[in-house]
Motif scaffolding. Structure first.
Motif, mmCIF file in Angstrom:
data_model
loop_
_atom_site.group_PDB
_atom_site.id
_atom_site.type_symbol
_atom_site.label_atom_id
_atom_site.label_comp_id
_atom_site.label_asym_id
_atom_site.label_seq_id
_atom_site.Cartn_x
_atom_site.Cartn_y
_atom_site.Cartn_z
ATOM 1 N N THR A 206 0.823 -1.196 0.000
ATOM 2 C CA THR A 206 0.000 0.000 0.000
ATOM 3 C C THR A 206 0.860 1.250 0.000
ATOM 4 O O THR A 206 2.025 1.228 0.387
ATOM 5 N N ALA A 207 0.243 2.362 -0.398
ATOM 6 C CA ALA A 207 0.974 3.629 -0.452
ATOM 7 C C ALA A 207 1.547 4.026 0.904
ATOM 8 O O ALA A 207 2.700 4.454 0.980
ATOM 9 N N GLU B 73 -6.602 1.730 -1.786
ATOM 10 C CA GLU B 73 -5.363 2.439 -2.129
ATOM 11 C C GLU B 73 -5.255 2.511 -3.641
ATOM 12 O O GLU B 73 -5.533 1.534 -4.331
ATOM 13 N N GLN C 89 -2.760 2.879 -6.755
ATOM 14 C CA GLN C 89 -1.369 2.781 -7.192
ATOM 15 C C GLN C 89 -1.357 2.954 -8.701
ATOM 16 O O GLN C 89 -1.837 2.085 -9.429
ATOM 17 N N TRP D 118 -6.844 0.743 -8.559
ATOM 18 C CA TRP D 118 -7.285 0.770 -7.169
ATOM 19 C C TRP D 118 -7.162 -0.637 -6.595
ATOM 20 O O TRP D 118 -7.430 -1.630 -7.281
#
Length: 105
Positions: free
Chosen positions: A2-3, A81, A83, A87
């Motif tokens: 995840t970010a 999240e 990226q 999603w």
């Protein structure tokens, strides 16, 4: 990944670089080295514990169009999240209740 986890790992790289500039025998050097070790372990465990799947797969599972699921993600109705262009959502995620969806509209 995840970010937030990617961001934290980048922060750890900066911390590691800071540790390298400290004298290894100094108290600060020991403290930074230990902090780096603990944070690295925690982040790795967090990234292992959560399984992320593409949002389109969950949208199919929920029986809703992808653009609806993306709107939920953008509004914070589901934990997701982004990226790049894609999603991702936790594999254990459930769709928002109809009450929450109508309140956000």
């Amino acid at each position: 990944m995840t970010a937030p986890i990617v961001g934290a790992l980048l922060g750890l790289k900066t911390l590691r670089d800071t540790v390298r500039t400290c004298s290894p025998s100094s108290d600060a050097g020991h403290a930074l080295t230990e902090a780096l070790r603990v944070l690295s372990e925690a982040l790795m465990q967090a990234s292992i514990d959560v399984e992320w799947v593409p949002l389109h797969a969950k949208a199919d599972e929920w029986g809703v169009p992808l653009d609806t699921a993306q709107k939920w993600a953008k509004r914070g109705l589901i934990t997701a999240e982004k990226q790049g262009r894609n999603w991702y959502v936790q594999a254990s995620a459930t769709p928002p209740s109809l009450t929450r969806v109508s309140e956000a509209a």
